[in-house]
Design a protein around this motif. Structure first.
Motif, PDB file in Angstrom:
ATOM      1  N   PHE A  14      -8.885  26.243  16.335  1.00 39.22           N
ATOM      2  CA  PHE A  14      -8.459  26.587  17.425  1.00 39.22           C
ATOM      3  C   PHE A  14      -8.370  27.735  17.299  1.00 39.22           C
ATOM      4  O   PHE A  14      -7.823  28.222  16.353  1.00 39.22           O
ATOM      5  N   GLN A  16      -7.701  31.600  18.985  1.00 32.79           N
ATOM      6  CA  GLN A  16      -6.416  31.599  20.228  1.00 32.79           C
ATOM      7  C   GLN A  16      -7.029  33.208  20.003  1.00 32.79           C
ATOM      8  O   GLN A  16      -6.498  34.012  19.131  1.00 32.79           O
ATOM      9  N   VAL A  28      -5.943  22.445  13.053  1.00 34.74           N
ATOM     10  CA  VAL A  28      -5.027  20.623  12.920  1.00 34.74           C
ATOM     11  C   VAL A  28      -5.338  19.634  12.411  1.00 34.74           C
ATOM     12  O   VAL A  28      -4.887  19.369  12.143  1.00 34.74           O
ATOM     13  N   SER A  47       2.949  11.505  12.880  1.00 33.98           N
ATOM     14  CA  SER A  47       3.486  11.957  13.745  1.00 33.98           C
ATOM     15  C   SER A  47       3.170  12.454  15.082  1.00 33.98           C
ATOM     16  O   SER A  47       2.411  12.854  15.190  1.00 33.98           O
ATOM     17  N   SER A  48       3.439  13.080  15.743  1.00 30.80           N
ATOM     18  CA  SER A  48       3.632  13.958  16.983  1.00 30.80           C
ATOM     19  C   SER A  48       2.644  15.057  16.298  1.00 30.80           C
ATOM     20  O   SER A  48       3.638  15.690  16.119  1.00 30.80           O
ATOM     21  N   GLY A  49       1.566  15.421  17.380  1.00 28.94           N
ATOM     22  CA  GLY A  49       1.117  16.633  16.923  1.00 28.94           C
ATOM     23  C   GLY A  49       0.124  17.058  16.074  1.00 28.94           C
ATOM     24  O   GLY A  49      -0.131  18.435  15.404  1.00 28.94           O
ATOM     25  N   SER A  50       1.027  15.907  15.412  1.00 28.13           N
ATOM     26  CA  SER A  50       0.067  16.121  13.808  1.00 28.13           C
ATOM     27  C   SER A  50      -2.148  15.692  13.745  1.00 28.13           C
ATOM     28  O   SER A  50      -3.144  16.209  13.124  1.00 28.13           O
ATOM     29  N   GLY A  51      -2.166  15.994  15.356  1.00 26.95           N
ATOM     30  CA  GLY A  51      -4.078  16.247  15.711  1.00 26.95           C
ATOM     31  C   GLY A  51      -4.893  14.739  15.914  1.00 26.95           C
ATOM     32  O   GLY A  51      -6.045  14.609  15.761  1.00 26.95           O
ATOM     33  N   LYS A  52      -3.941  13.337  15.561  1.00 18.59           N
ATOM     34  CA  LYS A  52      -5.002  12.483  16.341  1.00 18.59           C
ATOM     35  C   LYS A  52      -4.934  12.294  17.293  1.00 18.59           C
ATOM     36  O   LYS A  52      -6.950  11.575  17.222  1.00 18.59           O
ATOM     37  N   SER A  53      -4.820  12.635  18.529  1.00 13.90           N
ATOM     38  CA  SER A  53      -5.493  12.555  19.495  1.00 13.90           C
ATOM     39  C   SER A  53      -6.978  13.658  19.690  1.00 13.90           C
ATOM     40  O   SER A  53      -8.396  13.009  20.503  1.00 13.90           O
ATOM     41  N   LEU A  54      -7.057  14.653  18.925  1.00 11.45           N
ATOM     42  CA  LEU A  54      -8.137  15.356  18.449  1.00 11.45           C
ATOM     43  C   LEU A  54      -9.249  14.598  18.048  1.00 11.45           C
ATOM     44  O   LEU A  54     -10.486  15.110  18.299  1.00 11.45           O
ATOM     45  N   PRO A  64     -11.778  20.387  23.555  1.00 13.70           N
ATOM     46  CA  PRO A  64     -12.280  21.524  24.661  1.00 13.70           C
ATOM     47  C   PRO A  64     -12.682  23.236  23.424  1.00 13.70           C
ATOM     48  O   PRO A  64     -13.350  22.671  22.872  1.00 13.70           O
ATOM     49  N   ASN A  66     -12.193  26.207  22.799  1.00 12.51           N
ATOM     50  CA  ASN A  66     -11.967  27.188  22.203  1.00 12.51           C
ATOM     51  C   ASN A  66     -12.279  26.415  20.207  1.00 12.51           C
ATOM     52  O   ASN A  66     -11.344  26.902  19.529  1.00 12.51           O
ATOM     53  N   GLN A  98      -4.550   8.773  26.285  1.00 13.73           N
ATOM     54  CA  GLN A  98      -3.206   8.571  25.610  1.00 13.73           C
ATOM     55  C   GLN A  98      -2.882   9.392  27.028  1.00 13.73           C
ATOM     56  O   GLN A  98      -2.161   8.861  27.687  1.00 13.73           O
TER      57      GLN A  98
HETATM   58  N1  LIG Z   1      -7.053  23.341  23.862  1.00  8.20           N
HETATM   59  C1  LIG Z   1      -6.176  23.597  22.383  1.00  8.20           C
HETATM   60  N2  LIG Z   1      -5.921  24.367  22.129  1.00  8.20           N
HETATM   61  C2  LIG Z   1      -5.193  25.036  20.607  1.00  8.20           C
HETATM   62  N3  LIG Z   1      -4.127  24.539  19.885  1.00  8.20           N
HETATM   63  C3  LIG Z   1      -4.422  22.826  20.444  1.00  8.20           C
HETATM   64  C4  LIG Z   1      -5.276  22.871  21.545  1.00  8.20           C
HETATM   65  N4  LIG Z   1      -4.672  21.312  21.951  1.00  8.20           N
HETATM   66  C5  LIG Z   1      -4.439  20.779  20.778  1.00  8.20           C
HETATM   67  N5  LIG Z   1      -3.952  21.369  20.507  1.00  8.20           N
HETATM   68  C6  LIG Z   1      -2.972  21.424  19.440  1.00  8.20           C
HETATM   69  O1  LIG Z   1      -3.266  20.489  17.737  1.00  8.20           O
HETATM   70  C7  LIG Z   1      -1.585  19.701  17.665  1.00  8.20           C
HETATM   71  C8  LIG Z   1      -2.975  18.184  17.686  1.00  8.20           C
HETATM   72  O2  LIG Z   1      -2.573  17.824  18.465  1.00  8.20           O
HETATM   73  P1  LIG Z   1      -3.240  16.611  19.137  1.00  8.20           P
HETATM   74  O3  LIG Z   1      -2.519  15.838  20.485  1.00  8.20           O
HETATM   75  O4  LIG Z   1      -4.457  16.233  18.775  1.00  8.20           O
HETATM   76  O5  LIG Z   1      -1.386  15.715  18.449  1.00  8.20           O
HETATM   77  P2  LIG Z   1      -1.446  13.786  18.027  1.00  8.20           P
HETATM   78  O6  LIG Z   1      -1.140  13.824  17.378  1.00  8.20           O
HETATM   79  O7  LIG Z   1      -2.504  13.485  19.380  1.00  8.20           O
HETATM   80  O8  LIG Z   1       0.355  14.322  18.664  1.00  8.20           O
HETATM   81  P3  LIG Z   1       1.241  12.685  19.810  1.00  8.20           P
HETATM   82  O9  LIG Z   1       1.544  12.201  19.217  1.00  8.20           O
HETATM   83  O10 LIG Z   1       2.407  13.780  20.513  1.00  8.20           O
HETATM   84  O11 LIG Z   1      -0.052  12.612  21.508  1.00  8.20           O
HETATM   85  C9  LIG Z   1      -1.270  20.624  18.948  1.00  8.20           C
HETATM   86  O12 LIG Z   1       0.231  20.792  17.765  1.00  8.20           O
HETATM   87  C10 LIG Z   1      -1.561  21.112  19.777  1.00  8.20           C
HETATM   88  O13 LIG Z   1      -0.378  21.633  19.395  1.00  8.20           O
END
Ligand SMILES: Nc1ncnc2c1ncn2[C@@H]1O[C@H](COP(=O)(O)OP(=O)(O)OP(=O)(O)O)[C@@H](O)[C@H]1O
Ligand code: NI
Length: 315
Positions: A14, A16, A28, A47-54, A64, A66, A98
């Motif tokens: 990303f 920023q 990410v 784990s949470s925030g590891s980028g799975k949803s991305l 998104p 950016n 999610q």
């Molecule tokens: N639009 C964005 N701009 C900048 N950073 C982003 C954006 N969207 C997500 N991130 C970053 O990417 C990281 C991973 O996000 P993601 O939602 O994929 O994690 P996750 O593994 O799905 O977490 P969770 O288990 O909580 O669902 C987050 O820590 C967040 O900081």
């Protein structure tokens, strides 16, 4: 047999702007490689925030603006570019998102689940299917005419599940489909996901719950700090001795039934030259701090570690 989904060396970062001036790129997902066969459920566990949803959003083409993406995604052997993503999503490729924010606030939930229809006959047919799936998840007819804001969290999740399942997709991306659901609905979801597999479909199940992955998947990809560090058959997850990466071993040892022996600290963020697990690794060497191991195949298992062999031999 053709692979259904192939993700190769996917990286997502990303851009920023800090205080409006300084451009800052944060990575990410790094160099992610994973695939899903027909009739297969692959779990991505991280784990949470590891980028799975991305990862899910990049397959669907809904990242998104950016974000910056490199690498390749193929679907049934064909490059999945933005045009093809838009053509296939909600049809051959479906997402169970999610977040319940994916529901359209201005549309009755039954109509969202039914989706666009070319004529009344198709609408009628899909209405029957929608009612049948809603009923399976305990959503009675009074729910059909509600708007998303009138639903509880659990009901909204069930509507999202039903919406994806109505399509009978060839590839289902399920992003944390079960949290917040009652036990019966969790079982229903798992059984529906397995049912897709029985019908030749592929499922990428994204989860942070190891038990959900163990119960459902054929293979599990372990995600750590934006890297896939191991992809192994679910049967090898029965003991920490039959998985290869030290982080995977720590994960298994941390299960309640194994006495919570997790040695892990926080996941490192930012650019590091070496192995993403270096800080927490019990078998690290100097090399791991300087050089990043690639994800490589070893006897059918994908592993990202220089030292797993020596560590296993010495065990
Ligand atoms: N639009 C964005 N701009 C900048 N950073 C982003 C954006 N969207 C997500 N991130 C970053 O990417 C990281 C991973 O996000 P993601 O939602 O994929 O994690 P996750 O593994 O799905 O977490 P969770 O288990 O909580 O669902 C987050 O820590 C967040 O900081
Ligand atoms: Ni997520």
């Amino acid at each position: 047999m053709a692979k259904l989904l192939e993700v190769e060396n996917l990286s997502i970062s990303f851009t920023q702007y800090v205080q409006g001036l300084n451009r800052h790129d944060s990575r990410v997902i790094s160099d992610l490689t994973i695939d899903v066969d027909e009739s297969e459920i692959v779990a991505v566990l991280g784990s949470s925030g590891s980028g799975k949803s991305l990862l899910a959003h990049s397959i669907l083409g809904i990242l998104p603006y950016n974000s910056h993406v490199t690498g390749e995604i193929r679907y049934k052997g064909q490059t999945l570019d933005q045009d093809l993503k838009e053509k296939l999503r909600g049809d051959e490729i479906c997402l169970i998102p999610q977040s319940v924010n994916f529901l359209d606030p201005l549309m009755k939930v039954s109509e969202q689940a039914i989706g666009e229809c070319k004529d009344d006959a198709e609408h009628k047919e899909r209405k029957v299917r929608q009612r049948e799936i809603f009923a399976r998840y305990g959503l009675d007819e009074s729910v059909d005419n509600l708007y998303p804001f009138e639903l509880s969290g659990g009901m909204a999740r069930k509507v999202l599940l039903s919406t994806a399942l109505i399509e009978d997709p060839d590839l289902l991306i399920a992003d944390e489909p079960t949290p917040g659901l009652d036990k019966k609905s969790v079982e229903e979801t798992i059984s529906d996901i397995k049912n897709l597999k029985e019908h030749g479909k592929g499922v990428l199940l994204i989860t942070h719950e190891i038990d959900a992955a163990l119960k459902t998947a054929d293979r599990i990809a372990i995600f750590y700090s934006g890297y896939v560090i191991e992809i192994n058959d679910v049967k090898n997850f029965s003991s920490s001795e039959t998985v290869l990466h030290p982080y995977t071993k720590a994960l298994i040892d941390s299960l309640p039934r194994n006495g919570f022996k997790l040695t892990e600290g926080v996941q490192p963020l930012g650019e590091i030259p070496g192995c993403p697990y270096y800080e927490n690794c019990p078998i690290r060497t100097d090399r791991c701090n300087k050089e990043r191991p690639e994800l490589e195949e070893h006897d059918g298992v994908m592993i990202r570690c220089f030292n797993f062999k020596e560590a296993n031999d010495g065990a």
